[in-house]
Write an enzyme that holds these catalytic residues in place. Structure first.
Site, mmCIF file in Angstrom:
data_model
loop_
_atom_site.group_PDB
_atom_site.id
_atom_site.type_symbol
_atom_site.label_atom_id
_atom_site.label_comp_id
_atom_site.label_asym_id
_atom_site.label_seq_id
_atom_site.Cartn_x
_atom_site.Cartn_y
_atom_site.Cartn_z
ATOM 1 N N ASN A 170 -51.090 13.805 -31.398
ATOM 2 C CA ASN A 170 -51.600 12.448 -31.441
ATOM 3 C C ASN A 170 -51.435 11.882 -32.843
ATOM 4 O OD1 ASN A 170 -52.792 10.121 -30.554
ATOM 5 N ND2 ASN A 170 -54.887 10.831 -30.935
ATOM 6 N N ASP B 6 -50.006 16.541 -41.131
ATOM 7 C CA ASP B 6 -50.940 16.544 -39.994
ATOM 8 C C ASP B 6 -50.978 17.945 -39.364
ATOM 9 O OD1 ASP B 6 -52.832 15.799 -38.161
ATOM 10 O OD2 ASP B 6 -51.548 14.410 -37.069
#
Lengths: 300, 187, 424
Positions: free
Chosen positions: C275, C302
């Protein structure tokens, strides 16, 4: 064929083989002894994470007519509801010697995952909003037996295509078999990029269509602003008597069930001679017998 | 692995077209004789070549005695005991003879009788269709090597064979020519 | 602690320049007598400033089964990093001075990279009221970046207040741009593949709309905004426009959005669930271009470790996220080519500037802090999840051959990686 995960995986030859085999299975259905010894000693597990009595019974009848041992594993009241993962369940079924697992699951792709964890065959009996390949096969079988062919047929698929695994499987299979599909529904319920003709006006397609396939529309969709009200939906996309009479004389009306009478389909239409809804159920058993035979009937 | 040329024997013709017709005629006569004129009798061919053979026999019987014997086809694929040994087989059609099989004498017709397993499967398949009064078996060729206690009531020709050999029946209806050949295995 | 070693890195190419020797002494790149120095043969290697990751999930406290500050630090060092910014979505959430100080202290104890905690913008990441941003800023962790990452600060009023409030201590809000009403139940990029797979779509506009709103808010209140994991071509256009107007906005892109497309979801293997989701090739192209031309300022990993049970399951039930620390440099190298100066800018200098990490992001030249990494650009390696230093195995690159390999990393003059292996 090792698994049946998606109708999109079937080429024309394989799909036709399933339909031809189903036809032979159907011809055996009228006999005094309906049971065949073919899958004696084979174990078929029905692994259902969603309530779907009709689909489960259809698979169960198909497996039993071929003499397979059937184990029904429903997620409710089992280890699954106690949080057992799909993978652990898969390993359990593996240890029990399941030759095939028929899986119904609310998550798209769950059968694909299962197929990576078990040695036996996996049959997708409906996964989330992805596919329901045996439904598409039985629909194609029904069209072929009513109309004599699939190639060149004009099929209108009407309703909540976005959330419909039946629609996805039908679009893929019918394209493979040479039918021409048009998706009809409000723009909010037609997915992007399905690479199929789209029409937002039901009335404009009726006079030139061989098959109208009505999809179930869940009333909850209304609350999520996919359409304003039941009444408006029924007016714009419901198949009622006057609309049915616009169809060519030979055209048939299909519905995968369960129906919302008065919503997407009027009782007058559902009970008419054009409706194949009851036939679809009967054909379901023959098609599932064919699939089970083709998956399990040979050397594994 | 390719075998040396010399080790492969040429196929041997066992029945020519004329022989084959003669054999069919003879079986037809024997059926008439053994069944008192084919009364209450139905023929059921086992695919692939049993079907046309059954129709030929019915045809000869009609010619000889003017009797119409009902003919059917009995696909045995779903009853085979060797399904798991091979890739999945396509299913053929089953056609119940007009009037059904209940209370009748059913004569199963096949091209070659070998292990007997096909006939065993056919008996199972037949019993799921109905309950014949009796069941008989007619074959064009009996090549021996039975694995089950099964024998034929009508045999066109007995051919002693080696296990490695194979018998191939060709019919005009399925293969464009009438003949029976023996293909050799290794010496 | 032992007396700091002296190292002589021989024959290294600093940022692709002609070969030289680097003397590392007392935590800095030094000039002078190399006698007694431990020699590191760096023939064929390139020296870069130690990489800085603005976006790392270390999972501690709360999910130590997936990652700890120590294991994540080790993965970072092996990836060439000398500093990582630890995201706030731990359990408990890093929304108080206490939690950020705990993470900060754990980072110091591990001593493999500088762990700079990021503070939550809102209490419990709930998006309802501001966390004590000032307390975190003045804590020992000296937090400067605030983010609800994993959740979007979607309430425009709250976002405005946060942007304004952190001006008092030079803070920046790092926004996870995702309009939640447009992504309810979303599983992957909304497009042809999602339609085919029957997975609920995550439309590009859900990201673009938030970025557009936020750059206008940042402009309005004169604040700094950082945009996490930009994933669409449309977002790039919004950023390009905002930067042209002089808005103080910076943006990051992840390695996976630079390399992988939504076609990966076809396997339904949740190792590819992330995401924002993987996007089509056209977006990947736009992101690559934006990274080259500077509309996107930095590469941030991330890095999102997940326990096996959170990935070995149905796609819809899997947690989003992928490992990234050990592969980020290789992927950036394959995207940007051997433009070492640009790589240093996008992976070290610019992220250090955004995070306010003064000791990082300096080219390894005499006088600079000795935070650096040595890369073998000629090496090729096949990614094997089992070899990862992370506690988790959810790398989407398993089996892929990637260019470049980190040979050594130094944190303030002390090696954390030598010969491609973590020192501790």
């Amino acid at each position: 064929m090792k698994h049946l995960l998606s109708a999109a995986d079937l080429d024309a030859a394989t799909a036709t083989l399933v339909l031809d085999t189903a036809a032979e299975m159907a011809s055996l259905a009228g006999r005094e002894v309906k049971k065949l010894p073919t899958l004696r000693g084979r174990t078929v597990v029905n692994l259902f994470y969603e309530d779907s009595t009709r689909t489960r019974i259809s698979f169960e009848a198909a497996a039993k007519r071929l003499s397979a041992d059937v184990i029904n594993f429903s997620a409710k009241g089992s280890s699954v509801s106690k949080g057992e993962s799909l993978k652990d369940t898969a390993l359990t079924l593996q240890a029990m010697g399941a030759d095939a697992v028929v899986i119904r699951h609310p998550a798209s792709g769950a059968p694909h995952r299962l197929a990576t964890w078990v040695e036996g065959s996996v049959l997708n009996a409906g996964d989330g909003t992805h596919e329901h390949p045996t439904q598409a096969l039985l629909d194609a079988y029904t069209m072929r037996s009513r109309l004599g062919r699939l190639a060149g047929l004009k099929v209108a698929v009407v309703g909540d295509v976005l959330h419909s695994r039946v629609a996805r499987s039908n679009v893929a299979l019918l394209a493979t078999l040479g039918a021409k599909v048009t998706l009809v529904g409000p723009p909010t319920l037609i997915p992007v990029d399905l690479r199929t003709e789209v029409c937002y006006d039901l009335d404009s397609v009726l006079s030139d269509t061989d098959v109208v396939m009505m999809l179930r529309v869940q009333r909850e969709r209304m609350n999520d602003s996919y359409f304003p009200s039941e009444r408006e939906y029924a007016r714009r996309y419901g198949l009622d008597g006057p609309r049915m009479r616009k169809l060519p004389e030979h055209a048939i009306v299909m519905h995968p069930g369960p129906m919302n009478r008065g919503m997407e389909i009027a009782p007058e239409v559902a009970d008419s001679a054009r409706s194949t809804i009851v036939e679809q159920v009967a054909n379901g058993v023959s098609v599932r017998m064919a699939v089970l035979y083709l998956l399990l009937g040979g050397k594994s | 692995m390719a075998l040396p040329e010399a080790a492969q024997s040429q196929p041997k013709t066992i029945l020519t077209s004329t022989d084959l017709q003669r054999v069919v005629d003879r079986i037809a006569h024997q059926i008439l004789e053994k069944t008192q004129g084919a009364a209450d009798t139905a023929l059921m061919g086992i695919p692939t070549r049993g079907g046309p053979l059954a129709r030929r026999l019915a045809d000869r019987i009609r010619t000889f005695e003017g009797v119409d014997v009902p003919v059917g086809v009995l696909d045995i694929t779903l009853y085979r005991d060797d399904l798991r040994r091979q890739a999945t087989r396509a299913i053929g059609p089953t056609e119940v003879p007009p009037g059904g099989v209940d209370g009748r004498r059913v004569i199963l017709v096949d091209d070659v009788l070998f292990s007997g397993r096909t006939v065993r499967a056919a008996l199972d398949a037949l019993s799921d269709i109905g309950r014949p009064r009796s069941v008989q078996l007619a074959v064009l060729v009996d090549r021996g090597h039975r694995e089950l206690p099964i024998r034929a009531d009508y045999v066109g020709k007995n051919i002693p064979t080696a296990l490695a050999e194979s018998v191939r029946v060709a019919l005009v209806e399925t293969d464009g020519v009438d003949e029976v050949k023996l293909f050799g295995g290794t010496q | 602690m032992n007396a700091p070693h002296k190292y002589l890195i021989k024959g290294v190419s600093v940022l692709g320049r002609p070969k030289t020797d680097l003397l590392i002494q007392d935590g800095v790149v030094a000039e002078g007598d190399a006698k007694g120095a431990e020699v590191v043969d760096a023939d064929g290697l390139v020296a870069l400033p130690g990489l800085v990751d603005l976006h790392t999930h270390l999972r501690e406290p709360g999910r130590e089964d997936a990652e700890t500050v120590e294991s994540g630090s080790r993965a970072a060092a092996l990836g060439g990093y000398t500093a990582v910014c630890a995201m706030a979505n731990t359990s408990p959430v890093a929304d108080t001075a206490g939690v950020v100080e705990q993470v900060y202290r754990l980072g110091r104890e591990a001593g493999l990279v500088d762990v700079q905690p990021i503070g939550a913008v809102t209490v419990g990441l709930a998006g309802e009221r501001l966390a004590e941003l000032g307390a975190m800023a003045t804590s020992a962790a000296a937090v400067r970046i605030f983010s609800d990452d994993g959740h979007c600060v979607s309430d425009p009023k709250l976002m405005r207040r946060a942007l304004e409030y952190v001006k008092a201590f030079g803070g920046v809000i790092a926004q996870h741009a995702e309009e939640p009403r447009l992504t309810e139940g979303a599983q992957m990029h909304e497009g042809e593949v999602a339609t085919r797979l029957g997975l609920t779509g995550w439309p590009a506009v859900a990201e673009e709309a938030i970025i557009a709103r936020d750059v206008l808010l940042a402009e309005h209140v004169g604040s700094r905004l950082h945009v996490c994991h930009v994933s669409t071509a449309g977002s790039v256009e919004v950023l390009r426009h905002a930067k042209a107007r002089g808005v103080r906005v910076t943006a990051e892109v992840t390695p996976h959005h630079l390399l992988l497309t939504d076609e990966r979801a076809t396997s339904y293997d949740p190792v590819f669930k992330v995401n924002p989701p993987l996007r089509p090739a056209s977006d990947v192209e736009a992101l690559r271009k934006a990274l080259k031309d500077g509309v996107i300022d930095i590469v941030a990993t991330d890095h999102a470790p997940h326990a096996v049970e959170d990935k070995e399951c149905e796609w819809a039930y899997a947690r989003p996220g992928m490992l990234g620390l050990e592969t980020a440099l290789s992927i950036t190298l394959s995207v940007l080519g051997e433009d070492w100066d640009l790589i240093a800018e996008r992976m070290s200098r610019a992220p250090a500037r955004i995070a306010g990490l003064d000791g990082h992001g300096h080219d390894p030249v005499p006088g600079a802090p000795a935070n650096l990494t040595l890369v073998d650009p000629a090496a090729r390696r096949v990614v094997d999840p089992a070899e990862s230093a992370s506690r988790s195995r959810n790398t989407p690159y398993a089996g892929m051959t990637l260019p470049g390999r980190v040979v050594a990393t130094f944190l303030r003059g002390t090696p954390t990686v030598l010969d491609g292996k973590a020192v501790k």
